[in-house]
Design a protein around this motif. Sequence first.
Motif, PDB file in Angstrom:
ATOM      1  N   ALA A  73       0.837  -1.202   0.000  1.00  0.00           N
ATOM      2  CA  ALA A  73       0.000   0.000   0.000  1.00  0.00           C
ATOM      3  C   ALA A  73       0.870   1.250   0.000  1.00  0.00           C
ATOM      4  O   ALA A  73       0.619   2.198  -0.752  1.00  0.00           O
ATOM      5  CB  ALA A  73      -0.928  -0.007   1.212  1.00  0.00           C
ATOM      6  N   SER A  74       1.922   1.253   0.814  1.00  0.00           N
ATOM      7  CA  SER A  74       2.835   2.394   0.888  1.00  0.00           C
ATOM      8  C   SER A  74       3.512   2.641  -0.459  1.00  0.00           C
ATOM      9  O   SER A  74       3.555   3.769  -0.945  1.00  0.00           O
ATOM     10  CB  SER A  74       3.888   2.134   1.968  1.00  0.00           C
ATOM     11  N   ALA A  75       4.021   1.582  -1.074  1.00  0.00           N
ATOM     12  CA  ALA A  75       4.704   1.724  -2.366  1.00  0.00           C
ATOM     13  C   ALA A  75       3.754   2.271  -3.426  1.00  0.00           C
ATOM     14  O   ALA A  75       4.126   3.175  -4.200  1.00  0.00           O
ATOM     15  CB  ALA A  75       5.275   0.377  -2.802  1.00  0.00           C
ATOM     16  N   ARG A  76       2.550   1.752  -3.455  1.00  0.00           N
ATOM     17  CA  ARG A  76       1.577   2.230  -4.447  1.00  0.00           C
ATOM     18  C   ARG A  76       1.242   3.696  -4.220  1.00  0.00           C
ATOM     19  O   ARG A  76       1.205   4.485  -5.158  1.00  0.00           O
ATOM     20  CB  ARG A  76       0.317   1.366  -4.379  1.00  0.00           C
ATOM     21  N   LEU A  77       0.976   4.056  -2.975  1.00  0.00           N
ATOM     22  CA  LEU A  77       0.618   5.445  -2.661  1.00  0.00           C
ATOM     23  C   LEU A  77       1.750   6.404  -3.017  1.00  0.00           C
ATOM     24  O   LEU A  77       1.519   7.456  -3.605  1.00  0.00           O
ATOM     25  CB  LEU A  77       0.231   5.566  -1.190  1.00  0.00           C
ATOM     26  N   LEU A  78       2.973   6.047  -2.655  1.00  0.00           N
ATOM     27  CA  LEU A  78       4.116   6.899  -2.978  1.00  0.00           C
ATOM     28  C   LEU A  78       4.287   7.040  -4.490  1.00  0.00           C
ATOM     29  O   LEU A  78       4.567   8.147  -4.986  1.00  0.00           O
ATOM     30  CB  LEU A  78       5.394   6.347  -2.348  1.00  0.00           C
ATOM     31  N   SER A  79       4.087   5.966  -5.236  1.00  0.00           N
ATOM     32  CA  SER A  79       4.224   6.030  -6.694  1.00  0.00           C
ATOM     33  C   SER A  79       3.157   6.910  -7.328  1.00  0.00           C
ATOM     34  O   SER A  79       3.349   7.438  -8.415  1.00  0.00           O
ATOM     35  CB  SER A  79       4.188   4.629  -7.309  1.00  0.00           C
ATOM     36  N   GLU A  80       2.042   7.081  -6.627  1.00  0.00           N
ATOM     37  CA  GLU A  80       0.953   7.917  -7.124  1.00  0.00           C
ATOM     38  C   GLU A  80       0.994   9.336  -6.561  1.00  0.00           C
ATOM     39  O   GLU A  80       0.061  10.106  -6.754  1.00  0.00           O
ATOM     40  CB  GLU A  80      -0.385   7.234  -6.823  1.00  0.00           C
ATOM     41  N   GLY A  81       2.065   9.656  -5.819  1.00  0.00           N
ATOM     42  CA  GLY A  81       2.254  11.021  -5.343  1.00  0.00           C
ATOM     43  C   GLY A  81       1.712  11.332  -3.965  1.00  0.00           C
ATOM     44  O   GLY A  81       1.772  12.484  -3.527  1.00  0.00           O
ATOM     45  N   ALA A  82       1.198  10.344  -3.264  1.00  0.00           N
ATOM     46  CA  ALA A  82       0.709  10.597  -1.910  1.00  0.00           C
ATOM     47  C   ALA A  82       1.891  10.738  -0.958  1.00  0.00           C
ATOM     48  O   ALA A  82       2.964  10.182  -1.190  1.00  0.00           O
ATOM     49  CB  ALA A  82      -0.198   9.455  -1.446  1.00  0.00           C
TER      50      ALA A  82
END
Length: 140
Positions: free
Chosen positions: A90-99
């Motif tokens: 979840a963290s990796a996905r969010l960071l990749s999306e700019g969160a």
Amino acid sequence: MIGRLNHIAIAVPDLAAAAAKYRDRLGADVGSPQALPEHGVTVVFVDTGNTKVELLEPLGADSPIAAFLDRNPAGGMHHICFEVPDIAAASARLLSEGARILGDGRPRIGAHGNPVLFLHPKDFDGTLIELEEISPPGNR
């Protein structure tokens, strides 16, 4: 990515008084206070059957909840927490999306003994979001 709503957190200036309101006025099942020094809070969980309400009181002057209560002396909603099956993914996905993830970006252990992280409220319409890793029911 997110699962069920785990809890809604409410910052309160007096934890004992808030817990008594939920227990005595609303007839809720109210847990015992739990100090979480790493998070700077003392919490009480109120079980509503389908989710929980987390009552938060500052633990020390440096608590982020103390700053929240300075701005909101009567207290108020602080954050909402959603369950995720894999906090690293979840963290990796969010960071990749700019969160933005608050703190150093690494999960910490939360009140339930599971990894948690917090997402910047400016990225989620002014709402502080907590993610908590919960194993799927068959893996608990």
